[in-house]
Design a protein around this motif. Structure first.
Motif, PDB file in Angstrom:
ATOM      1  N   SER A 196     -50.514  32.639 -22.296  1.00  0.00           N
ATOM      2  CA  SER A 196     -51.206  33.191 -23.462  1.00  0.00           C
ATOM      3  C   SER A 196     -51.879  32.097 -24.277  1.00  0.00           C
ATOM      4  O   SER A 196     -51.652  30.896 -24.065  1.00  0.00           O
ATOM      5  CB  SER A 196     -50.224  33.956 -24.346  1.00  0.00           C
ATOM      6  OG  SER A 196     -49.440  33.069 -25.116  1.00  0.00           O
ATOM      7  N   LEU A 197     -52.702  32.530 -25.211  1.00  0.00           N
ATOM      8  CA  LEU A 197     -53.419  31.589 -26.063  1.00  0.00           C
ATOM      9  C   LEU A 197     -52.491  30.809 -26.975  1.00  0.00           C
ATOM     10  O   LEU A 197     -52.743  29.647 -27.291  1.00  0.00           O
ATOM     11  CB  LEU A 197     -54.463  32.342 -26.902  1.00  0.00           C
ATOM     12  CG  LEU A 197     -55.640  32.949 -26.146  1.00  0.00           C
ATOM     13  CD1 LEU A 197     -56.460  33.831 -27.078  1.00  0.00           C
ATOM     14  CD2 LEU A 197     -56.522  31.851 -25.542  1.00  0.00           C
ATOM     15  N   ARG A 198     -51.403  31.471 -27.429  1.00  0.00           N
ATOM     16  CA  ARG A 198     -50.495  30.833 -28.383  1.00  0.00           C
ATOM     17  C   ARG A 198     -49.220  30.326 -27.735  1.00  0.00           C
ATOM     18  O   ARG A 198     -48.347  29.794 -28.416  1.00  0.00           O
ATOM     19  CB  ARG A 198     -50.145  31.821 -29.502  1.00  0.00           C
ATOM     20  CG  ARG A 198     -51.322  32.178 -30.399  1.00  0.00           C
ATOM     21  CD  ARG A 198     -51.828  30.966 -31.162  1.00  0.00           C
ATOM     22  NE  ARG A 198     -52.943  31.282 -32.062  1.00  0.00           N
ATOM     23  CZ  ARG A 198     -53.628  30.388 -32.739  1.00  0.00           C
ATOM     24  NH1 ARG A 198     -53.317  29.106 -32.627  1.00  0.00           N
ATOM     25  NH2 ARG A 198     -54.638  30.750 -33.517  1.00  0.00           N
ATOM     26  N   GLU A 199     -49.118  30.476 -26.433  1.00  0.00           N
ATOM     27  CA  GLU A 199     -47.965  29.933 -25.728  1.00  0.00           C
ATOM     28  C   GLU A 199     -47.971  28.419 -25.879  1.00  0.00           C
ATOM     29  O   GLU A 199     -48.989  27.762 -25.665  1.00  0.00           O
ATOM     30  CB  GLU A 199     -48.041  30.317 -24.253  1.00  0.00           C
ATOM     31  CG  GLU A 199     -46.918  29.768 -23.405  1.00  0.00           C
ATOM     32  CD  GLU A 199     -47.053  30.186 -21.958  1.00  0.00           C
ATOM     33  OE1 GLU A 199     -46.474  29.498 -21.108  1.00  0.00           O
ATOM     34  OE2 GLU A 199     -47.748  31.187 -21.688  1.00  0.00           O
ATOM     35  N   THR A 200     -46.835  27.863 -26.263  1.00  0.00           N
ATOM     36  CA  THR A 200     -46.789  26.433 -26.548  1.00  0.00           C
ATOM     37  C   THR A 200     -46.473  25.611 -25.304  1.00  0.00           C
ATOM     38  O   THR A 200     -45.882  26.095 -24.343  1.00  0.00           O
ATOM     39  CB  THR A 200     -45.751  26.134 -27.639  1.00  0.00           C
ATOM     40  OG1 THR A 200     -44.490  26.682 -27.239  1.00  0.00           O
ATOM     41  CG2 THR A 200     -46.177  26.729 -28.961  1.00  0.00           C
TER      42      THR A 200
ATOM     43  N   GLN B 189     -45.913  34.712 -27.617  1.00  0.00           N
ATOM     44  CA  GLN B 189     -45.208  33.460 -27.407  1.00  0.00           C
ATOM     45  C   GLN B 189     -44.236  33.654 -26.251  1.00  0.00           C
ATOM     46  O   GLN B 189     -43.606  34.705 -26.119  1.00  0.00           O
ATOM     47  CB  GLN B 189     -44.432  33.040 -28.667  1.00  0.00           C
ATOM     48  CG  GLN B 189     -43.555  31.809 -28.501  1.00  0.00           C
ATOM     49  CD  GLN B 189     -44.333  30.560 -28.095  1.00  0.00           C
ATOM     50  OE1 GLN B 189     -44.712  30.413 -26.943  1.00  0.00           O
ATOM     51  NE2 GLN B 189     -44.559  29.663 -29.055  1.00  0.00           N
ATOM     52  N   VAL B 190     -44.108  32.670 -25.421  1.00  0.00           N
ATOM     53  CA  VAL B 190     -43.244  32.747 -24.254  1.00  0.00           C
ATOM     54  C   VAL B 190     -42.107  31.756 -24.426  1.00  0.00           C
ATOM     55  O   VAL B 190     -42.333  30.559 -24.642  1.00  0.00           O
ATOM     56  CB  VAL B 190     -44.032  32.432 -22.964  1.00  0.00           C
ATOM     57  CG1 VAL B 190     -43.114  32.439 -21.750  1.00  0.00           C
ATOM     58  CG2 VAL B 190     -45.177  33.421 -22.792  1.00  0.00           C
TER      59      VAL B 190
ATOM     60  N   GLY C  24     -30.419  26.656 -25.748  1.00  0.00           N
ATOM     61  CA  GLY C  24     -30.679  28.037 -25.346  1.00  0.00           C
ATOM     62  C   GLY C  24     -32.109  28.204 -24.868  1.00  0.00           C
ATOM     63  O   GLY C  24     -32.439  27.787 -23.760  1.00  0.00           O
ATOM     64  N   GLN C  25     -33.013  28.808 -25.704  1.00  0.00           N
ATOM     65  CA  GLN C  25     -34.401  29.029 -25.334  1.00  0.00           C
ATOM     66  C   GLN C  25     -35.338  28.573 -26.446  1.00  0.00           C
ATOM     67  O   GLN C  25     -34.964  28.575 -27.617  1.00  0.00           O
ATOM     68  CB  GLN C  25     -34.671  30.516 -25.042  1.00  0.00           C
ATOM     69  CG  GLN C  25     -34.045  31.037 -23.759  1.00  0.00           C
ATOM     70  CD  GLN C  25     -34.531  32.441 -23.453  1.00  0.00           C
ATOM     71  OE1 GLN C  25     -34.697  33.266 -24.358  1.00  0.00           O
ATOM     72  NE2 GLN C  25     -34.760  32.718 -22.178  1.00  0.00           N
ATOM     73  N   ALA C  26     -36.558  28.214 -26.035  1.00  0.00           N
ATOM     74  CA  ALA C  26     -37.601  27.838 -26.992  1.00  0.00           C
ATOM     75  C   ALA C  26     -38.936  27.881 -26.266  1.00  0.00           C
ATOM     76  O   ALA C  26     -38.988  27.942 -25.025  1.00  0.00           O
ATOM     77  CB  ALA C  26     -37.350  26.448 -27.572  1.00  0.00           C
TER      78      ALA C  26
END
Length: 868
Positions: A461-465, A727-728, A776-778
């Motif tokens: 995605s566009l905002r996936e970091t 966001q992923v 965990g996750q980020a």
């Protein structure tokens, strides 16, 4: 004497046969008797009498559309400068002059003028004089048709010369056979066509010296006017040329016999004396046969021969600033209509130079003039410091039509001019090598949009970091060439950091696009670019280029940043495809083609392909719109029309680009170094009169697009689906127990940024990673703080359910002290709570507070099954 006797016998035999022919076919009412006459007729009738009249070789004209919708002639191409016209577009003076001067009995005979034929045969075959044509206009027309047919059907120059020699043979039996054939054809033509049709054909096919054929082109060339508008004296001068095209032509002013300085017998200067002498003879014949009056005759004879040469041009040099577009059109015709199965002739060139085509192009002259002005005002044609170059190309998104194409050079194909003046060039930098262009230009960061496309293709995605920090990249997936490994450490153009696709595009951050590419497949990035029609300008596919040593250059990590050499028209079409919701149309330059008679010729068509889904294209559009508040801010037009765009600068700023599009027009602008070597200039270190060289691209682009916006308008781009902004989150690797460097490598490989969190109490050996924050996750690109053990810590055991004695023993073993108790329950009391919580890392010797009690067993069950 024997030669003369042989010639005389041939003449007598031919003359006798001519008499038979005239008697038998021209005046059949006269009885023909006698064996000799019958045998002559039989022999003659065995000669074919059907003559195909092939299309004449005519010039091709190329046009562009002016602001008022009218067509402007850009250039003409021809091997024979001819424009065929109907009889009503030819002055009566010309028609009368032709008949009076060449064949006064034209409207009376049946194709053969006995007197003229006899004179011509005697001169050619007996006296050995010059060829005098076919006597009658019909015979002259036949001869020219035979020449035209032979030359048009020939493929090579050698074959053309042979065809001409055969059609003009004058020696021996070959000459007699040719003359007989012409006579036979002339008689047949007179039966099939009326006199006016034959006269029209004759005037359109006749040779007027040099490469000038046909009365219309002759009038335009020698007197700068149409055949319908020539004066009596001019008409007679033109018809005079037909009698001996090289002797009587009017474009050799230094010819001592027929030039400006010619003198008559009395020594009086007479301009073009030879032509005037023949002209005045024709005027006398016109008077003799009642076609003009005595005063008209006298006035015309008293008029000097004063040509006004209008030099015909075959080629694009007449197209001025549009010459490079014209050259592109020329090469489109050469390539598209050439039959690859034939190697000895280019059918496209035959069509261009002989087909008499009317080519109407896609060029918008208003926008073209704006582009020419923008380039001229911002980039010099030459610069003493380096070989400066600039091009601008505009393509219509939904059709592929090329609306403008210009370059900062004058156009010429003359080697002498090119060698003497560096402001001239024959190379069209806007297009591919096969279409008159160069081997291509590196597009720099404008190429990054294809990595953006593949990023979105793969569900990112566009905002996936991601981790956009500058660093060395050591591995990339490549399903075409095999996975890449090495050390690629691109520098960023500035200190901006970006950890998502929107910011990476807005600020054109190299390391960010490499981070995206590392999560993709280089092969698929290449294929996505190819789906937008992007290919190398040298004709090779992407990833198939070769260096100066001839070694292949594969599509490696650097290609993501724009090292493949492509043509600006290719980039303009690709950006047009992005603006067109992913539907990319191949660029075209020709709107329509017709022959002189109006017959249409199918032009090359644009092929439109869905390069990416509309959803992906709209997400690309969103990111590319942000550049106008980022690296493309200097290209804003202020018109209120929405644009997408991407800037590009190659290493050391040798090449600079601005490519972008509205919904209705896409423009690619390049400014840079044409040639390599030590003389190349970093454009950030030089300036032009218009301002900084590195920003000339923006001044040009905004100037062109301002007019395009006002002329063509443009809707807003469709907002992408919200899923494009999701966001992923991904799992953070478990790195506890690893050394710090190993943990850092594992986290960075997963796309995270690593920060040293320092030491913390842990029961792990000193120096080992004891934990991360967050865990965990980020999202990829998140900064992960990594903590290492100081070797002084321990882990709080889980005391739940233990008796006081058991809890004390467990804490002692962990090096901790216990505090608390109570809660009742006596010997049955067990731990009900503790602080710090189980598994907490604390320093040895710290105190753990514990509470004891007897676990509840629950109350009695009430009627109805509910709990009280």
């Amino acid at each position: 004497m024997s030669g003369a006797a042989t010639g005389l016998l041939a003449f007598l035999g031919l003359s006798a046969l001519t008499g038979v022919l005239v008697t038998a076919t021209v005046t059949p009412a006269i009885a023909v008797t006698g064996m000799a006459a019958s045998s002559g007729i039989n022999m003659f009738e065995n000669i074919p009498d059907y003559l195909d009249i092939n299309e004449l070789s005519e010039k091709t004209d190329i046009y562009a559309t002016q602001p008022d919708g009218s067509q402007a002639l850009l250039a003409s191409f021809f091997s024979e400068n001819r424009e065929e016209v109907p009889l009503d577009r030819i002055s009566q003076f010309v028609k009368d002059a032709a008949v009076a001067g060449e064949d006064p009995r034209f409207f009376e005979h049946g194709g053969i003028d006995v007197q003229g034929t006899t004179r011509a045969v005697l001169n050619e075959f007996v006296l050995g004089g010059d060829t005098q044509g076919g006597s009658s206009i019909t015979q002259q027309y036949v001869k020219n048709v035979i020449i035209n047919n032979g030359v048009r059907e020939a493929k090579t120059e050698e074959e053309k010369e042979a065809a001409y020699e055969a059609a003009t043979a004058s020696d021996g039996n070959a000459g007699i056979t040719r003359k007989l054939q012409e006579m036979r054809y002339a008689i047949a033509l007179e039966k099939k066509y009326d006199k006016n049709e034959i006269l029209k054909g004759y005037l359109n096919i006749a040779h007027f010296g040099g490469r000038v054929y046909g009365i219309e082109s002759a009038a335009q060339y020698y007197f700068a006017k149409s055949a319908a508008d020539v004066s009596l004296a001019e008409a007679a001068s033109l018809v005079a040329i037909v009698n001996h095209p090289e002797k009587f032509r009017l474009d050799y002013p230094d010819d001592p016999e027929n030039g400006v300085a010619s003198v008559d017998e009395a020594g009086v200067p007479t301009p073009y004396a030879a032509n005037k002498q023949r002209r005045d003879y024709i005027l006398g014949e016109m008077l003799k046969y009642g076609k003009i009056t005595q005063p008209d005759h006298d006035a015309a004879v008293a008029t000097p021969v004063t040509p006004m040469i209008q030099e015909p041009s075959t080629g694009c040099q007449t197209a001025a600033g549009s010459a490079y577009f014209c050259d592109y059109v020329k090469n489109v015709i050469l390539n598209h209509y050439d039959d690859p199965a034939t190697t000895d002739v280019n059918e496209g060139r035959v069509m261009l130079e002989e087909g008499g085509l009317q080519v109407h192009t896609t060029l918008d002259l208003e926008l073209q003039n704006k582009a020419e002005t923008a380039v001229r005002e911002n980039v010099p044609y030459t610069d003493p410091r380096f070989d400066v170059g600039s091009v601008a190309v505009t393509v219509q998104p939904n059709t592929g039509k090329i609306l403008a194409m210009t370059q900062n050079k004058n156009y010429s194909q003359d080697e002498t001019v090119l060698a003497a003046d560096p402001s001239y060039s024959a190379i069209n930098l806007s297009t591919d090598y096969a279409y008159g262009g160069s081997s291509g230009l590196q597009p720099g960061s404008t190429f990054k949009v294809f990595t953006l496309a593949e990023w979105l293709n793969q569900g990112h995605s566009l905002r996936e970091t991601f981790n956009g920090a500058r660093r060395a990249f050591t591995s990339f997936t490549d399903s075409c060439e095999g996975n890449w490994s090495g050390n690629f450490n691109p520098r960023n153009d500035d200190s901006t950091n970006a950890n998502n696709a929107v910011d990476a595009t807005k600020y054109s951050v190299n390391s960010s696009f490499m981070a995206m590419a590392q999560q993709l497949d280089l092969c698929k990035i290449k294929n996505t670019a190819a789906a937008f029609g992007v290919h190398r300008a040298d004709g090779a596919p992407l990833g198939e280029g070769v260096n100066a040593e001839g070694d292949r250059i594969a599509f490696g990590p650097s290609a993501v940043l724009g090292t493949e050499e492509v043509a600006p028209v290719t980039m303009a079409a690709a950006f047009a495809g992005i603006a067109n919701d992913g539907l990319t149309c191949t660029p075209i330059a020709i709107e329509s083609i017709t022959k002189q008679d109006g017959t249409p010729v199918e032009p090359p068509k644009s092929t439109c392909t869905q390069s990416v889904t509309p959803e992906v294209a709209r997400a690309m559009q969103y990111a590319m719109q942000q550049t106008f508040s980022g690296t493309a801010s200097a290209s804003n037009t202020g018109t209120g029309i929405a644009h997408i765009g991407k800037t590009g600068t190659t290493d050391d700023a040798f090449d600079t680009w601005m490519s972008g599009s509205s919904k209705t027009a896409a423009t690619a602008v390049w400014v840079g170094n044409i040639t390599g070597g030590d003389d190349r200039q970093n454009l950030r270190n030089v300036s032009f009169d218009s301002g900084a060289a590195a920003t000339a691209r923006h001044r040009i682009w905004s100037s062109i697009m301002e007019l395009a916006d006002n002329k063509y308008g443009g809707d807003d781009f469709t907002e992408p689906d919200q899923s494009a902004f999701k966001q992923v989150l991904v799992d953070i690797p478990q790195v506890a127990g690893l050394a710090f460097d190993a943990a850092k490598q594992a986290l960075e490989a997963a796309g995270f940024v690593v920060e040293d969190g320092g030491q913390q109490d842990s029961n792990l050996p000193a120096g080992q990673v004891s934990g991360t924050d967050p865990s965990g996750q980020a999202g990829r690109g998140t900064t992960i703080r990594v903590f290492t053990s100081n070797g002084q810590g321990t882990t709080v055991p889980d005391l739940t359910g233990m008796t006081q004695q058991q809890a004390k023993a467990a804490l002692d073993q962990a090096g901790l002290r216990m505090q608390g108790g109570g809660g009742g329950g006596g010997q049955n009391a067990t731990v009900t709570s503790q602080n710090p919580a189980p598994n907490t890392a604390i320093k040895r010797g710290e105190t753990v507070t514990v509470q004891f009690g007897v676990p509840s067993t629950g109350g009695p069950t009430l009627p109805g099954g509910g709990d009280d």
